[in-house]
Write a protein that holds these residues in place. Sequence first.
Motif, PDB file in Angstrom:
ATOM      1  N   LEU A  80      91.393  93.396  67.055  1.00 31.65           N
ATOM      2  CA  LEU A  80      92.355  92.302  66.886  1.00 31.65           C
ATOM      3  C   LEU A  80      92.085  91.520  65.605  1.00 31.65           C
ATOM      4  N   LYS A  81      91.072  91.944  64.884  1.00 32.14           N
ATOM      5  CA  LYS A  81      90.631  91.244  63.669  1.00 32.14           C
ATOM      6  C   LYS A  81      90.317  89.773  63.978  1.00 32.14           C
ATOM      7  N   ALA A  82      89.735  89.580  65.147  1.00 27.33           N
ATOM      8  CA  ALA A  82      89.401  88.217  65.594  1.00 27.33           C
ATOM      9  C   ALA A  82      87.937  87.886  65.306  1.00 27.33           C
ATOM     10  N   LYS A  83      87.159  88.879  64.864  1.00 28.83           N
ATOM     11  CA  LYS A  83      85.721  88.658  64.681  1.00 28.83           C
ATOM     12  C   LYS A  83      85.453  87.948  63.349  1.00 28.83           C
ATOM     13  N   GLN A  84      84.578  86.928  63.419  1.00 28.80           N
ATOM     14  CA  GLN A  84      84.242  86.172  62.214  1.00 28.80           C
ATOM     15  C   GLN A  84      82.740  86.056  62.106  1.00 28.80           C
ATOM     16  N   LYS A  85      82.248  86.193  60.888  1.00 28.93           N
ATOM     17  CA  LYS A  85      80.831  85.960  60.659  1.00 28.93           C
ATOM     18  C   LYS A  85      80.557  84.477  60.883  1.00 28.93           C
ATOM     19  N   ASN A  86      79.423  84.153  61.472  1.00 25.72           N
ATOM     20  CA  ASN A  86      79.098  82.743  61.663  1.00 25.72           C
ATOM     21  C   ASN A  86      78.682  82.155  60.311  1.00 25.72           C
ATOM     22  N   PRO A  87      79.483  81.206  59.758  1.00 24.06           N
ATOM     23  CA  PRO A  87      79.153  80.704  58.421  1.00 24.06           C
ATOM     24  C   PRO A  87      77.908  79.828  58.411  1.00 24.06           C
ATOM     25  N   ARG A  88      77.454  79.382  59.588  1.00 26.22           N
ATOM     26  CA  ARG A  88      76.334  78.441  59.642  1.00 26.22           C
ATOM     27  C   ARG A  88      75.020  79.097  60.044  1.00 26.22           C
ATOM     28  N   TYR A 141      62.062  98.495  65.979  1.00 24.27           N
ATOM     29  CA  TYR A 141      63.518  98.416  65.897  1.00 24.27           C
ATOM     30  C   TYR A 141      63.903  97.307  64.927  1.00 24.27           C
ATOM     31  N   ALA A 142      65.040  97.442  64.303  1.00 25.44           N
ATOM     32  CA  ALA A 142      65.536  96.346  63.464  1.00 25.44           C
ATOM     33  C   ALA A 142      67.023  96.158  63.699  1.00 25.44           C
ATOM     34  N   THR A 143      67.432  94.906  63.689  1.00 26.64           N
ATOM     35  CA  THR A 143      68.857  94.624  63.795  1.00 26.64           C
ATOM     36  C   THR A 143      69.166  93.434  62.893  1.00 26.64           C
ATOM     37  N   GLY A 144      70.329  93.449  62.277  1.00 23.32           N
ATOM     38  CA  GLY A 144      70.602  92.373  61.318  1.00 23.32           C
ATOM     39  C   GLY A 144      71.973  91.779  61.471  1.00 23.32           C
ATOM     40  N   ASN A 145      72.177  90.674  60.767  1.00 29.50           N
ATOM     41  CA  ASN A 145      73.505  90.042  60.681  1.00 29.50           C
ATOM     42  C   ASN A 145      74.178  89.911  62.042  1.00 29.50           C
ATOM     43  N   TYR A 146      73.470  89.361  63.011  1.00 25.66           N
ATOM     44  CA  TYR A 146      74.053  89.403  64.348  1.00 25.66           C
ATOM     45  C   TYR A 146      74.720  88.113  64.792  1.00 25.66           C
ATOM     46  N   SER A 147      74.950  87.204  63.871  1.00 29.58           N
ATOM     47  CA  SER A 147      75.546  85.932  64.273  1.00 29.58           C
ATOM     48  C   SER A 147      77.044  85.947  63.964  1.00 29.58           C
ATOM     49  N   TYR A 148      77.847  85.966  64.992  1.00 27.00           N
ATOM     50  CA  TYR A 148      79.296  86.067  64.781  1.00 27.00           C
ATOM     51  C   TYR A 148      80.021  85.384  65.926  1.00 27.00           C
ATOM     52  N   THR A 149      81.297  85.126  65.707  1.00 27.04           N
ATOM     53  CA  THR A 149      82.119  84.637  66.802  1.00 27.04           C
ATOM     54  C   THR A 149      83.495  85.288  66.707  1.00 27.04           C
ATOM     55  N   ARG A 169      70.163  76.402  53.812  1.00 24.16           N
ATOM     56  CA  ARG A 169      71.468  76.743  53.246  1.00 24.16           C
ATOM     57  C   ARG A 169      71.362  78.023  52.408  1.00 24.16           C
ATOM     58  N   SER A 170      70.287  78.125  51.666  1.00 26.39           N
ATOM     59  CA  SER A 170      70.111  79.324  50.847  1.00 26.39           C
ATOM     60  C   SER A 170      69.806  80.543  51.739  1.00 26.39           C
ATOM     61  N   ASN A 171      69.040  80.328  52.796  1.00 33.47           N
ATOM     62  CA  ASN A 171      68.615  81.449  53.651  1.00 33.47           C
ATOM     63  C   ASN A 171      69.742  82.056  54.477  1.00 33.47           C
ATOM     64  N   VAL A 172      70.766  81.283  54.814  1.00 34.28           N
ATOM     65  CA  VAL A 172      71.827  81.849  55.663  1.00 34.28           C
ATOM     66  C   VAL A 172      72.880  82.602  54.853  1.00 34.28           C
ATOM     67  N   ARG A 173      72.696  82.650  53.512  1.00 31.72           N
ATOM     68  CA  ARG A 173      73.653  83.392  52.687  1.00 31.72           C
ATOM     69  C   ARG A 173      73.768  84.842  53.169  1.00 31.72           C
ATOM     70  N   ASP A 174      74.980  85.376  53.058  1.00 31.44           N
ATOM     71  CA  ASP A 174      75.196  86.766  53.455  1.00 31.44           C
ATOM     72  C   ASP A 174      74.702  87.679  52.334  1.00 31.44           C
ATOM     73  N   LEU A 175      73.726  88.521  52.625  1.00 30.77           N
ATOM     74  CA  LEU A 175      73.192  89.422  51.594  1.00 30.77           C
ATOM     75  C   LEU A 175      73.717  90.839  51.763  1.00 30.77           C
ATOM     76  N   GLY A 176      74.742  90.986  52.585  1.00 31.54           N
ATOM     77  CA  GLY A 176      75.305  92.315  52.806  1.00 31.54           C
ATOM     78  C   GLY A 176      74.454  93.103  53.779  1.00 31.54           C
ATOM     79  N   PRO A 177      74.821  94.373  53.993  1.00 32.42           N
ATOM     80  CA  PRO A 177      74.081  95.177  54.974  1.00 32.42           C
ATOM     81  C   PRO A 177      72.610  95.305  54.597  1.00 32.42           C
ATOM     82  N   LEU A 178      71.758  95.321  55.604  1.00 30.65           N
ATOM     83  CA  LEU A 178      70.327  95.435  55.363  1.00 30.65           C
ATOM     84  C   LEU A 178      69.905  96.874  55.560  1.00 30.65           C
TER      85      LEU A 178
END
Length: 455
Positions: A188-196, A287-295, A437-446
Amino acid sequence: MNISDSAPTATAPDLPLATECDVLVIGGGPAGATAAALLARQGRKVVVLEKAHHPRFHIGESLLPANVALFDQLGLRDELERIGMPKYGVEFVSPDHEHVQMVEFGDAWDKSMPYAWQVRRSEMDELLFRNATRQGAETIEGCRVRDVAFDDEGATVQAVLDDGAQRSWRARFVIDASGRDTFLSNKLKAKQKNPRHNSSALFGHFVNAERLPGKLEGNITIFWFAHGWFWYIPLADGTTSVGAVCWPYYLKSRTKPLKDFFADTIALCPQLAERLQNATLVDEATYATGNYSYTSTHSSGERYLMLGDAYTFVDPVFSSGVYLAMHNAFEGSKLVAAALDQPARVAAMRRSFERYMRKGPREFSWFIFRVTNPTIRDFFMYPENPFRVKEALLSLLAGDIYGKTPIWKSLRVLKGLYYLVSAGHPRRTWTAWARRRSNVRDLGPLRGENVVEAR
Ligand SMILES: Cc1cc2nc3c(=O)[nH]c(=O)nc-3n(C[C@H](O)[C@H](O)[C@H](O)COP(=O)(O)OP(=O)(O)OC[C@H]3O[C@@H](n4cnc5c(N)ncnc54)[C@H](O)[C@@H]3O)c2cc1C
């Protein structure tokens, strides 16, 4: 509305006739299995499609005290007692403090929920899934949903079995409980990265890790370190789950195999390294998992709803994921029942369901966003109880946020104190804010994201 997977699917005439059901559940994790059990218990025809086979590995092993009542309502408390390690509290260990701090759920505002469990998710999720079957749901494993098409009457759901065979169902209502796969939210294209918020995790299981004595043995320990924090979760079979939740820049800096990088990361936290000095990594698997904060922009439609991680996930620090997923299932099943029986009530119920779905993640998020902040860390390391703020915070940590426990005024006082103390230390506050603020920047896929590296 047609929501199809990107992979090609057979056209309608090629498919076998669709089987009819009231509710089709995508995903048989805690959210899906709970919703399925509750709806099947009402005598509804429920089908659960799970792409994996239970018991299957899943991370997320620490439960909250408020979850115990949900297991009671499902009739599963004894089963959880059997597989779980009792967890009475949380130990905090900080590199900037000489002492360690233990807090106990028994000291929360409501003293009637003093403990929860640490569990192997493979075992707990299988219990929930088999319970859904016992309650009358048709549960099918090795069956991946590929396509959902909604119309005025309901939905056609297409799935593929492990052997490549295709099957389809006609459902009056669809529950998306597909976890981090976020099936409907993606489509549904409803997924958003958590900006915070933005963090990643690497984790593994150890044998012979040092345990706390007596009743404290099953407590979770949170160790802060330079790049985030660690969880230390003692399981009933003697294994200990250890995970580093770190800022993405840190995981991105990895230049060696995950296992070696994990060992180096543990060495950055001497108090943790000490507890693991005689321990060995089980199967040498990390195991590793990344970029998991979304709504997601919304959690329901006329003929569907999203539960648990299928709707949102913020961060594991307060072990809230399983509890929110299962609580969502209890609330969501009321909405599904109304959609099937009393459509006139659905619009109003959906509005309150949307508010309800935002509440849990919002209440935990305020603390999640600040958990590496020195002011909040001091609050955890020196918990005081003016205006019952400690009791209120412990209630939040226990998951007691949906009932009548009157914690909200005290939590507002606690937040006010946080802003006052922060204002009293402007330099420290500014440094922590700018760093975050600097640490939560999106660095793309890990590299190494969502991977398992073994041996
Ligand atoms: C690093 C990390 C640590 C965590 N630690 C904790 C913790 O200590 N405590 C805690 O409570 N939570 C923790 N969590 C969160 C917790 O794992 C989740 O919140 C919880 O599993 C959500 O349950 P769910 O039922 O929504 O999704 P899941 O448990 O992920 O279940 C979804 C199911 O859907 C299936 N599925 C997916 N797509 C399809 C499809 N197309 N067709 C059929 N089946 C499908 C999957 O196979 C899966 O079985 C952690 C999360 C992370 C990332």
